[in-house]
Enzyme design. Structure first.
Site, short mmCIF file in Angstrom:
data_model
loop_
_atom_site.label_atom_id
_atom_site.label_comp_id
_atom_site.label_asym_id
_atom_site.label_seq_id
_atom_site.Cartn_x
_atom_site.Cartn_y
_atom_site.Cartn_z
N ILE A 1 38.95 42.87 38.91
CA ILE A 1 40.08 42.23 39.58
C ILE A 1 40.09 40.72 39.32
O ILE A 1 41.12 40.09 39.18
CB ILE A 1 40.05 42.50 41.11
N CYS B 1 30.06 34.52 40.96
CA CYS B 1 31.13 33.86 40.22
C CYS B 1 30.57 33.13 39.00
O CYS B 1 29.47 32.59 39.04
CB CYS B 1 31.84 32.83 41.11
#
Length: 323
Positions: free
Chosen positions: A93, A151
């Protein structure tokens, strides 16, 4: 008095009346915050709860853990970005979200209308972005912050913050300086030694840890002879990863003293109890929400059913009981 039937599984249903329910202590404490029970949602699988309000009474959950919140809106990755796999799913995503301003104005008031704790998942592309989001949330009515260090760090060539113990300790320490709420560091499983990563987060000042995040995987469309996901790789989640997740929770719990939130393939109460016995104080339900919108409540009911069957009065008796 009306009996309440709590579904544990097809063979182990028990009838629990209100009086018995009241005698069960399901409260747990993480970072000085008391949760009414050990069940929360896994970030990225529950939005901020709005999509599930017709299926789940959010007030019954120990906490709602939000989708990742960034400083500015993130559009996410190109499609296709979700693929089904045996026993799970791949997703790429890309942490799509509308940003901190929308979260504060729209999502936070909605969540505060329920009697549950709020854990905000924080994402960023640089240490400064993490710290700014954390600072923006300092005076907001939230209970804890979950820092997603999976991340990619754009300042370090795209290497994830959570893949190196030194970077884990550094980002944890930086965020901690800005945080007025207890912080949870969400660990990546894509490392050589999860215990070392856990110890690094603890050394940086983490109040708690959550694990595991998704495992990196890939799926190929053999008919088209191409990658099924536009991003080529994605995060594997679901029941297929549970044995890995339980093992990593056990290793982390054996290495640190801070509480742990365990996740990875939890479908029912029995799965959650494995994590708790391995050392998790709390559990998060993720991929199961996509196939069963009431999965969080089913997991909670399953835990309570087990406690009644085994005459366990306090959930804390089970935390880390397997050595």
């Amino acid at each position: 008095m009306e009996n309440k039937k709590i579904n544990y599984d097809n063979e182990k249903n028990v009838n629990i009346d209100d009086k018995t329910m009241l005698k069960l202590n399901t409260k747990v404490n993480i970072g000085g915050i008391t949760f009414k029970n050990p069940v929360t949602t896994a970030s990225g699988t529950f939005g901020s709860g709005m999509e599930y309000r017709d299926y789940v009474d959010l007030s019954r959950l120990g906490a709602v853990t939000t989708k990742g919140v960034s400083l500015k809106p993130w559009p996410g990755n190109p499609t296709p970005r979700v693929a089904e796999t045996y026993g799970g799913m791949l997703n790429a995503i890309g942490l799509q979200n509308p940003g901190i301003d929308v979260f504060i104005e729209r999502d936070l008031p909605f969540l505060r209308s329920y009697d549950t704790k709020i854990i905000v998942n924080v994402v960023g592309k640089t240490p400064e972005e993490y710290c700014e989001v954390v600072e923006r949330l300092s005076d907001c009515d939230v209970d804890m912050l979950e820092i997603n260090i999976s991340c990619p760090n754009v300042k370090e060539g795209g290497i994830a913050f959570g893949q190196d113990p030194g970077r884990v300790e550094a980002i944890t320490s930086q965020v901690k300086r800005y945080a007025k709420k207890p912080i949870i560091i969400k660990l990546s499983p894509n490392v050589t030694d999860i215990a070392e990563t856990a110890k690094a987060a603890e050394a940086g000042g983490a109040d708690a840890l959550s694990l595991i995040n998704t495992l990196t995987g890939m799926k190929i469309d053999i008919e088209r002879r191409t990658f099924l996901l536009a991003n080529k790789t994605g995060g594997l989640s679901g029941p297929a990863i549970k044995p890995v997740a339980v093992r990593m929770v056990y290793q982390a719990a054996s290495a640190v003293k801070v509480p742990i939130i365990g996740m990875g393939g939890i479908i029912e109460g029995e799965d959650a109890l494995e994590f708790i016995m391995a050392g998790a104080t709390m559990v998060a339900v993720g991929t199961a929400n996509f196939i069963n919108p009431r999965a969080t409540l089913d997991v909670l009911d399953g835990i309570k059913s087990y406690m009644v069957r085994k005459n366990i009065k306090d959930i804390n008796e089970l935390i880390g009981c397997v050595k």
